[in-house]
Design a protein around this motif. Sequence first.
Motif, PDB file in Angstrom:
ATOM      1  N   PRO A 160      -0.907  -6.951   1.117  1.00  0.00           N
ATOM      2  CA  PRO A 160      -0.628  -5.601   1.617  1.00  0.00           C
ATOM      3  C   PRO A 160      -1.331  -5.216   2.912  1.00  0.00           C
ATOM      4  N   HIS A 161      -2.266  -6.043   3.400  1.00  0.00           N
ATOM      5  CA  HIS A 161      -2.982  -5.673   4.624  1.00  0.00           C
ATOM      6  C   HIS A 161      -2.552  -6.629   5.730  1.00  0.00           C
ATOM      7  N   HIS A 162      -1.437  -6.307   6.339  1.00  0.00           N
ATOM      8  CA  HIS A 162      -0.897  -7.128   7.415  1.00  0.00           C
ATOM      9  C   HIS A 162      -0.106  -6.228   8.355  1.00  0.00           C
ATOM     10  N   PRO A 163      -0.279  -6.357   9.669  1.00  0.00           N
ATOM     11  CA  PRO A 163       0.421  -5.451  10.602  1.00  0.00           C
ATOM     12  C   PRO A 163       1.941  -5.464  10.435  1.00  0.00           C
ATOM     13  N   ALA A 164       2.523  -6.602  10.085  1.00  0.00           N
ATOM     14  CA  ALA A 164       3.982  -6.691  10.008  1.00  0.00           C
ATOM     15  C   ALA A 164       4.560  -5.967   8.809  1.00  0.00           C
ATOM     16  N   THR A 165       3.718  -5.552   7.855  1.00  0.00           N
ATOM     17  CA  THR A 165       4.246  -4.805   6.707  1.00  0.00           C
ATOM     18  C   THR A 165       4.307  -3.306   6.982  1.00  0.00           C
ATOM     19  N   HIS A 166       3.883  -2.877   8.161  1.00  0.00           N
ATOM     20  CA  HIS A 166       4.019  -1.473   8.571  1.00  0.00           C
ATOM     21  C   HIS A 166       3.342  -0.522   7.590  1.00  0.00           C
ATOM     22  N   ASP A 192      10.068  -9.661  -3.665  1.00  0.00           N
ATOM     23  CA  ASP A 192       9.791  -8.519  -4.547  1.00  0.00           C
ATOM     24  C   ASP A 192       8.811  -7.587  -3.840  1.00  0.00           C
ATOM     25  N   PRO A 193       9.314  -6.505  -3.205  1.00  0.00           N
ATOM     26  CA  PRO A 193       8.395  -5.545  -2.573  1.00  0.00           C
ATOM     27  C   PRO A 193       7.558  -4.832  -3.631  1.00  0.00           C
ATOM     28  N   ASP A 194       6.263  -4.853  -3.451  1.00  0.00           N
ATOM     29  CA  ASP A 194       5.318  -4.219  -4.374  1.00  0.00           C
ATOM     30  C   ASP A 194       4.762  -2.981  -3.687  1.00  0.00           C
TER      31      ASP A 194
END
Length: 553
Positions: free
Chosen positions: A188-194, A212-214
């Motif tokens: 969950p801590h990544h720039p591309a996940t906005h 599977d988006p969490d």
Amino acid sequence: MSTGLERGQQPPVEVSEDDLAALIGDRALARDDHLNAPGFVIRPDDVQSVLTDLQDEAGFDHLANLTAQEYADRYESIYHLRKYADPTQEVSIVVPTTTDNPVSQTAEPVFRTADWHEREAFDLVGIDYEGHPDPRRILLPETWQGHPLSRGYDQEKPQLVTLSEHANPVQPDHHDDESDTMFLNIGPHHPATHGVLHIETVLDGETVVDVDPDIGYLHRCEEQMCQNGTYRHQIMPYPDRWDYVSAGLLNEWAYARTAEDLADIEVPDYAQVIRTMGAELCRIASHMLALATFALDVYGDFTAIFQYGMRDREVVQDILEDLTGQRLMFNYFRLGGVAWDLPEPREEFFEKTRDFLDGLPAKVDEYNDLLTGNEIFQIRCHDTGILEPEVAKQYGCTGPVARGSGIDYDLRRDDPYGYYENLEWDVVTEDGCDNYSRVLVRMQEVEESAKIIEQCVDLLEDWPEDERTVQSNVPRTLKPDADTEIYRAVEAAKGELGIYMRSDGTDKPGRFKIRSPCFHNLSALPEMSEGEYIPDLIASLGSLDIVLGEVDR
């Protein structure tokens, strides 16, 4: 203003309440009309058959929202159905269950978007949906005890979790021992996940076979906070914080439209023009941010495109700051109008706005030279993230995501509000159904928003001084009649932003449910990514232009 019929579409068939009553037949136990839609109460085991008939026979192909709530004597699920061809045609299907056995048939086989909606209803309210393909919590951890929006939930009781359940739910990346399958975490801590989004990805070699988006990392109980606030004064500051980066006035308008219809409040034309101008400035700011971050995701260009996009967005933010006094959390709309008139001297405000509009065409051309005409960008975006129109409708997709799949749906035209129906502008669609089409739609919508703003500025300049009423006379305390229910929506930058409200006779809502366009659009990501590669998945996610504050609420 354009109409759907100009593009060769057939006019939607009008379905009367009598037609709906005849179609549902004896499956309707009672009527439960809402302010904007006829309502029918049905049995929990008739959900799929009723929704299927409404979809196939009456053309209600858009499950806009699902609201779950608990009363003293029952649980209740409300399916808010509309038509993509004409969203003014609406119907509410009300499904009550007993308090001791809150079980209802799932709607997922009829509308795929019911998957996430029913998981949320179970998570927060406690209704089970029989036959649901994935009956897990969606916003709260699986170990959470109780359902926070149920009547018997004790907010003071600590959460007790057994030691075995303290294990990290985000398992390390690993290969299957007996195959070429790899289980990969994105976020969950990544720039591309906005934002704080965790995507559980399954790869077969380099090919994505499952996503599977969490979600839920940014769940802030926005609906419950709104339920604890008064209609007149305390709710309006909250909408700015749903899509907190760009769409504040658009969010405020969603609440204002719903509450004004609920309480039968008129808005002066002058205030409607100001609202329309401010909303379109927010739309441009949102699309500029979407373009800048998407270019960074797929093109890796920070020094040019990202900074150019932020440069132009800042000019819009300056204008909005002059208008509202704030740069992000505007709190400028009021029930019945806006907080105050345009800043003085008015001539300077108009000049500043016109200077921005005059320079915008050259900047759009610049973006096309830098981005859409770039070979690398085209390779990354053409024929990736395919979202076919019927699939998009199944997931309730709206906004640029839907219009990039050729779905001609825009509430500013199709369910008019504000001053839009008096202005000249066009709804933008693209038929490519891919990441590239979604970028093109947003860039062209910037130009259409500029047309709307320019017309609003012309109107405001010539508006007689003695008729500049910014707010109608609204009672200090609003207490709509008990059990009055309504669902209303606006065309936010990312799609249909809707709100369901039920009054209980007090000055606070009995139920407040937010219909997030990002929630729906993100749920379609697995359909867009299957069979593609990780870089395509990143591009597809970026093309959805989600904000996790609005997804999780």
